[in-house]
Motif scaffolding. Structure first.
Motif, PDB file in Angstrom:
ATOM      1  N   TYR A  32       0.778  -1.085  -0.106  1.00  0.00           N
ATOM      2  CA  TYR A  32      -0.005   0.237  -0.065  1.00  0.00           C
ATOM      3  C   TYR A  32       0.778   1.370   0.040  1.00  0.00           C
ATOM      4  CZ  TYR A  32      -3.041   3.645   1.756  1.00  0.00           C
ATOM      5  OH  TYR A  32      -3.839   4.917   2.019  1.00  0.00           O
ATOM      6  N   ASP A  33       1.878   1.127   0.901  1.00  0.00           N
ATOM      7  CA  ASP A  33       2.800   2.507   0.758  1.00  0.00           C
ATOM      8  C   ASP A  33       3.533   2.696  -0.420  1.00  0.00           C
ATOM      9  OD1 ASP A  33       2.630   2.988   3.898  1.00  0.00           O
ATOM     10  OD2 ASP A  33       2.529   1.038   3.816  1.00  0.00           O
ATOM     11  N   VAL A  34       3.998   1.366  -0.938  1.00  0.00           N
ATOM     12  CA  VAL A  34       4.774   1.571  -2.301  1.00  0.00           C
ATOM     13  C   VAL A  34       3.895   2.127  -3.425  1.00  0.00           C
ATOM     14  CG1 VAL A  34       5.913   0.487  -3.914  1.00  0.00           C
ATOM     15  CG2 VAL A  34       6.321  -0.285  -1.639  1.00  0.00           C
ATOM     16  N   PHE A  35       2.545   1.566  -3.429  1.00  0.00           N
ATOM     17  CA  PHE A  35       1.674   2.230  -4.560  1.00  0.00           C
ATOM     18  C   PHE A  35       1.268   3.715  -4.351  1.00  0.00           C
ATOM     19  CE2 PHE A  35       1.051  -2.207  -5.959  1.00  0.00           C
ATOM     20  CZ  PHE A  35       1.041  -1.948  -7.248  1.00  0.00           C
ATOM     21  N   THR A  45       7.921   5.795  -0.191  1.00  0.00           N
ATOM     22  CA  THR A  45       8.450   4.500   0.368  1.00  0.00           C
ATOM     23  C   THR A  45       8.991   3.645  -0.646  1.00  0.00           C
ATOM     24  OG1 THR A  45       6.487   4.409   2.106  1.00  0.00           O
ATOM     25  CG2 THR A  45       7.632   2.409   1.401  1.00  0.00           C
ATOM     26  N   ALA A  46      10.409   3.484  -0.605  1.00  0.00           N
ATOM     27  CA  ALA A  46      10.897   2.559  -1.747  1.00  0.00           C
ATOM     28  C   ALA A  46      10.680   1.116  -1.279  1.00  0.00           C
ATOM     29  CB  ALA A  46      12.457   2.704  -1.588  1.00  0.00           C
ATOM     30  N   MET A  47      10.759   0.223  -2.284  1.00  0.00           N
ATOM     31  CA  MET A  47      10.648  -1.280  -2.307  1.00  0.00           C
ATOM     32  C   MET A  47      11.343  -1.857  -1.386  1.00  0.00           C
ATOM     33  SD  MET A  47       8.516  -3.749  -3.559  1.00  0.00           S
ATOM     34  CE  MET A  47       7.956  -3.184  -5.426  1.00  0.00           C
ATOM     35  N   GLU A  48      12.666  -1.603  -1.103  1.00  0.00           N
ATOM     36  CA  GLU A  48      13.595  -2.163  -0.055  1.00  0.00           C
ATOM     37  C   GLU A  48      13.106  -1.910   1.418  1.00  0.00           C
ATOM     38  OE1 GLU A  48      15.988   1.026  -2.232  1.00  0.00           O
ATOM     39  OE2 GLU A  48      14.343  -0.243  -2.943  1.00  0.00           O
ATOM     40  N   ASP A  49      12.341  -0.714   1.428  1.00  0.00           N
ATOM     41  CA  ASP A  49      11.890  -0.150   2.863  1.00  0.00           C
ATOM     42  C   ASP A  49      10.798  -1.438   3.422  1.00  0.00           C
ATOM     43  OD1 ASP A  49      13.479   1.887   2.634  1.00  0.00           O
ATOM     44  OD2 ASP A  49      12.000   3.143   1.808  1.00  0.00           O
ATOM     45  N   ILE A  50      10.023  -1.904   2.291  1.00  0.00           N
ATOM     46  CA  ILE A  50       9.117  -2.972   3.121  1.00  0.00           C
ATOM     47  C   ILE A  50       9.434  -4.341   2.986  1.00  0.00           C
ATOM     48  CG2 ILE A  50       7.283  -1.284   2.248  1.00  0.00           C
ATOM     49  CD1 ILE A  50       6.585  -3.283   0.084  1.00  0.00           C
ATOM     50  N   VAL A  51      10.466  -4.889   2.486  1.00  0.00           N
ATOM     51  CA  VAL A  51      10.784  -6.192   2.222  1.00  0.00           C
ATOM     52  C   VAL A  51      11.144  -7.091   3.389  1.00  0.00           C
ATOM     53  CG1 VAL A  51      12.725  -7.786   1.172  1.00  0.00           C
ATOM     54  CG2 VAL A  51      11.685  -6.027  -0.239  1.00  0.00           C
ATOM     55  N   LYS A  52      10.629  -7.932   3.650  1.00  0.00           N
ATOM     56  CA  LYS A  52      10.701  -8.912   4.891  1.00  0.00           C
ATOM     57  C   LYS A  52      11.546 -10.171   4.562  1.00  0.00           C
ATOM     58  CE  LYS A  52       6.656  -7.017   7.087  1.00  0.00           C
ATOM     59  NZ  LYS A  52       7.417  -6.307   8.083  1.00  0.00           N
ATOM     60  N   ALA A  77      -1.713   9.075 -10.645  1.00  0.00           N
ATOM     61  CA  ALA A  77      -0.457   9.182 -10.881  1.00  0.00           C
ATOM     62  C   ALA A  77      -0.052   9.385 -12.297  1.00  0.00           C
ATOM     63  CB  ALA A  77       0.458   7.703 -10.716  1.00  0.00           C
ATOM     64  N   ALA A  78       1.498   9.925 -12.409  1.00  0.00           N
ATOM     65  CA  ALA A  78       1.622  10.464 -13.643  1.00  0.00           C
ATOM     66  C   ALA A  78       1.676   9.386 -14.710  1.00  0.00           C
ATOM     67  CB  ALA A  78       3.346  11.013 -13.687  1.00  0.00           C
ATOM     68  N   PHE A  79       2.267   8.265 -14.459  1.00  0.00           N
ATOM     69  CA  PHE A  79       2.215   7.001 -15.157  1.00  0.00           C
ATOM     70  C   PHE A  79       1.479   5.705 -14.479  1.00  0.00           C
ATOM     71  CE2 PHE A  79       4.761   3.767 -17.724  1.00  0.00           C
ATOM     72  CZ  PHE A  79       3.712   3.588 -18.556  1.00  0.00           C
ATOM     73  N   PRO A  80      -0.025   5.662 -14.383  1.00  0.00           N
ATOM     74  CA  PRO A  80      -0.439   4.853 -13.326  1.00  0.00           C
ATOM     75  C   PRO A  80      -0.100   3.212 -13.752  1.00  0.00           C
ATOM     76  CG  PRO A  80      -2.044   6.419 -14.400  1.00  0.00           C
ATOM     77  CD  PRO A  80      -0.830   6.527 -15.272  1.00  0.00           C
ATOM     78  N   THR A  81       0.215   2.841 -14.867  1.00  0.00           N
ATOM     79  CA  THR A  81       0.444   1.610 -15.209  1.00  0.00           C
ATOM     80  C   THR A  81       1.936   1.266 -14.888  1.00  0.00           C
ATOM     81  OG1 THR A  81       0.837   2.007 -17.485  1.00  0.00           O
ATOM     82  CG2 THR A  81      -1.484   1.292 -16.708  1.00  0.00           C
ATOM     83  N   GLY A  82       2.666   2.257 -14.646  1.00  0.00           N
ATOM     84  CA  GLY A  82       4.112   2.006 -14.573  1.00  0.00           C
ATOM     85  C   GLY A  82       4.518   2.177 -13.014  1.00  0.00           C
ATOM     86  N   VAL A  83       3.702   2.340 -11.916  1.00  0.00           N
ATOM     87  CA  VAL A  83       4.110   2.424 -10.783  1.00  0.00           C
ATOM     88  C   VAL A  83       4.963   1.407 -10.211  1.00  0.00           C
ATOM     89  CG1 VAL A  83       3.285   2.923  -8.428  1.00  0.00           C
ATOM     90  CG2 VAL A  83       2.149   3.708 -10.255  1.00  0.00           C
ATOM     91  N   LEU A  84       4.358   0.243 -10.206  1.00  0.00           N
ATOM     92  CA  LEU A  84       5.188  -1.085  -9.684  1.00  0.00           C
ATOM     93  C   LEU A  84       6.457  -1.213 -10.589  1.00  0.00           C
ATOM     94  CD1 LEU A  84       5.302  -3.565  -7.939  1.00  0.00           C
ATOM     95  CD2 LEU A  84       4.104  -4.811  -9.682  1.00  0.00           C
ATOM     96  N   SER A  85       6.296  -1.131 -11.948  1.00  0.00           N
ATOM     97  CA  SER A  85       7.769  -1.088 -12.668  1.00  0.00           C
ATOM     98  C   SER A  85       8.801  -0.183 -12.116  1.00  0.00           C
ATOM     99  CB  SER A  85       7.498  -1.115 -13.996  1.00  0.00           C
ATOM    100  OG  SER A  85       8.711  -1.189 -14.941  1.00  0.00           O
ATOM    101  N   ASP A  86       8.402   0.957 -12.049  1.00  0.00           N
ATOM    102  CA  ASP A  86       9.208   2.069 -11.238  1.00  0.00           C
ATOM    103  C   ASP A  86      10.008   1.358  -9.961  1.00  0.00           C
ATOM    104  OD1 ASP A  86       9.056   3.574 -13.658  1.00  0.00           O
ATOM    105  OD2 ASP A  86       7.677   4.977 -12.783  1.00  0.00           O
ATOM    106  N   LEU A 114       1.434  -6.724 -14.986  1.00  0.00           N
ATOM    107  CA  LEU A 114       1.689  -7.380 -16.355  1.00  0.00           C
ATOM    108  C   LEU A 114       2.759  -6.321 -16.949  1.00  0.00           C
ATOM    109  CD1 LEU A 114      -1.977  -8.328 -17.674  1.00  0.00           C
ATOM    110  CD2 LEU A 114       0.018  -9.997 -17.273  1.00  0.00           C
ATOM    111  N   PHE A 115       2.519  -5.100 -16.713  1.00  0.00           N
ATOM    112  CA  PHE A 115       3.460  -4.195 -17.299  1.00  0.00           C
ATOM    113  C   PHE A 115       5.039  -4.068 -16.803  1.00  0.00           C
ATOM    114  CE2 PHE A 115       5.452  -0.003 -18.366  1.00  0.00           C
ATOM    115  CZ  PHE A 115       5.017   0.299 -19.538  1.00  0.00           C
ATOM    116  N   ALA A 116       5.066  -4.779 -15.446  1.00  0.00           N
ATOM    117  CA  ALA A 116       6.646  -4.865 -14.954  1.00  0.00           C
ATOM    118  C   ALA A 116       7.146  -6.187 -15.337  1.00  0.00           C
ATOM    119  CB  ALA A 116       6.335  -4.744 -13.533  1.00  0.00           C
ATOM    120  N   ALA A 117       6.165  -7.001 -15.907  1.00  0.00           N
ATOM    121  CA  ALA A 117       6.820  -8.467 -15.910  1.00  0.00           C
ATOM    122  C   ALA A 117       7.669  -8.764 -17.262  1.00  0.00           C
ATOM    123  CB  ALA A 117       5.618  -9.536 -15.817  1.00  0.00           C
ATOM    124  N   ASP A 118       8.528  -9.689 -17.058  1.00  0.00           N
ATOM    125  CA  ASP A 118       9.129 -10.114 -18.503  1.00  0.00           C
ATOM    126  C   ASP A 118       8.554 -11.311 -18.958  1.00  0.00           C
ATOM    127  OD1 ASP A 118      11.400  -8.041 -18.315  1.00  0.00           O
ATOM    128  OD2 ASP A 118      11.907  -9.280 -16.768  1.00  0.00           O
TER     129      ASP A 118
END
Length: 267
Positions: A32-35, A45-52, A77-86, A114-118
């Motif tokens: 939630y904090d990341v999104f 909040t950066a991704m590394e701040d929440i990793v357990k 958001a400026a780019f809604p579909t790219g929040v997770l990818s960023d 889907l947008f973030a995935a390879d």
């Protein structure tokens, strides 16, 4: 298998979080904090701040029911579909594999995933509506290509709970005692009742439906795996451990090992 893995739980139901032994209701920062990071002056909040860390050695970016409330804000958001990818940009090089778990329903979390995935793995159950889900996904993939210019080609389908309630399950059939088998040897067994015949016919139709569904799924995916129904899967989930750690030699565990072997060939 010794690889460094991160699971990113983007589903508000938080099943992946609970399945890795982390209480979804626990306090602390989560997806939630990341999104929400940077939206309407929300603290970054950066991704590394929440990793357990989890007991299995898998790292987890946990989810929370609060994540439901983040979705409407993503449209601002400026780019809604790219929040997770960023958000993954600064952390992805630390891991061999990152698995993104998305909700079963269409929304911003699915599109972000889907947008973030390879690569894309689609999980289906063996129920009657499995093909409906595949059709819906095809529509989503087409929309993403039209709107974002990214072509989504699913690499694999995993059909879970295959043979649920049938002899394909892990539980061994109850052994008939010696005296019953001896009596059956000397006495002709009773004729099957109409109800037994009806049940046998229903089972036959169900097997035909399952295999017809599987044939159709195989036409749409380059790789398809069927994971047999196994109580070991549910027991592993309750204990917060992956099947690879709890029951690797179970019917389901063996199939998931084969799936892992195939995924490791993608990179």
């Amino acid at each position: 298998m010794g690889r460094k893995v991160l699971v990113v739980d983007c589903d508000p139901q938080a099943n992946a979080t609970a399945g890795l032994g982390i209480n979804p209701s626990a306090s602390g920062k989560n997806m939630y904090d990341v999104f929400m990071s940077g939206i309407d002056n929300f603290p970054r909040t950066a991704m590394e701040d929440i990793v357990k860390k989890t007991a299995s050695g898998i790292d987890l970016a946990p989810s929370h029911l609060d994540l439901v409330g983040a979705e409407p804000y993503l449209y601002h958001a400026a780019f809604p579909t790219g929040v997770l990818s960023d958000a993954l940009t600064g952390i992805k090089n630390r891991y061999s594999y990152i698995f993104i778990d998305t909700p079963p329903s269409l929304g911003q979390f699915v599109i972000n995933g889907l947008f973030a995935a390879d690569h894309v793995i689609v999980t289906l159950d063996s129920g009657s509506f499995a093909l409906n889900g595949v059709t819906t996904l095809s529509t989503i993939f087409a929309d993403i290509k039209n709107e974002l210019g990214k072509e989504i080609r699913p690499d694999m389908a995993i059909v879970t709970r295959w043979g649920e309630g049938s002899c394909q399950a892990d539980e061994p059939e109850e052994q008939t005692d010696f005296f019953t088998r001896l009596l059956n040897f000397f006495h002709k067994p009773p004729e099957p009742s109409p109800e037994h015949l009806r049940n046998a016919e229903e089972q036959k139709h169900e097997q035909e439906r399952l295999h017809a569904t599987l044939d159709e799924i195989r036409k749409r995916f380059p790789s398809v795996h069927t994971v047999p129904y196994s109580p070991a899967v549910y027991e592993a989930q309750k204990r917060g451990m992956p099947i690879s750690h709890f029951a690797p030699d179970s019917n389901a565990g063996i199939v998931y090992k084969a799936i892992a072997d195939e995924v490791m060939k993608w990179t």
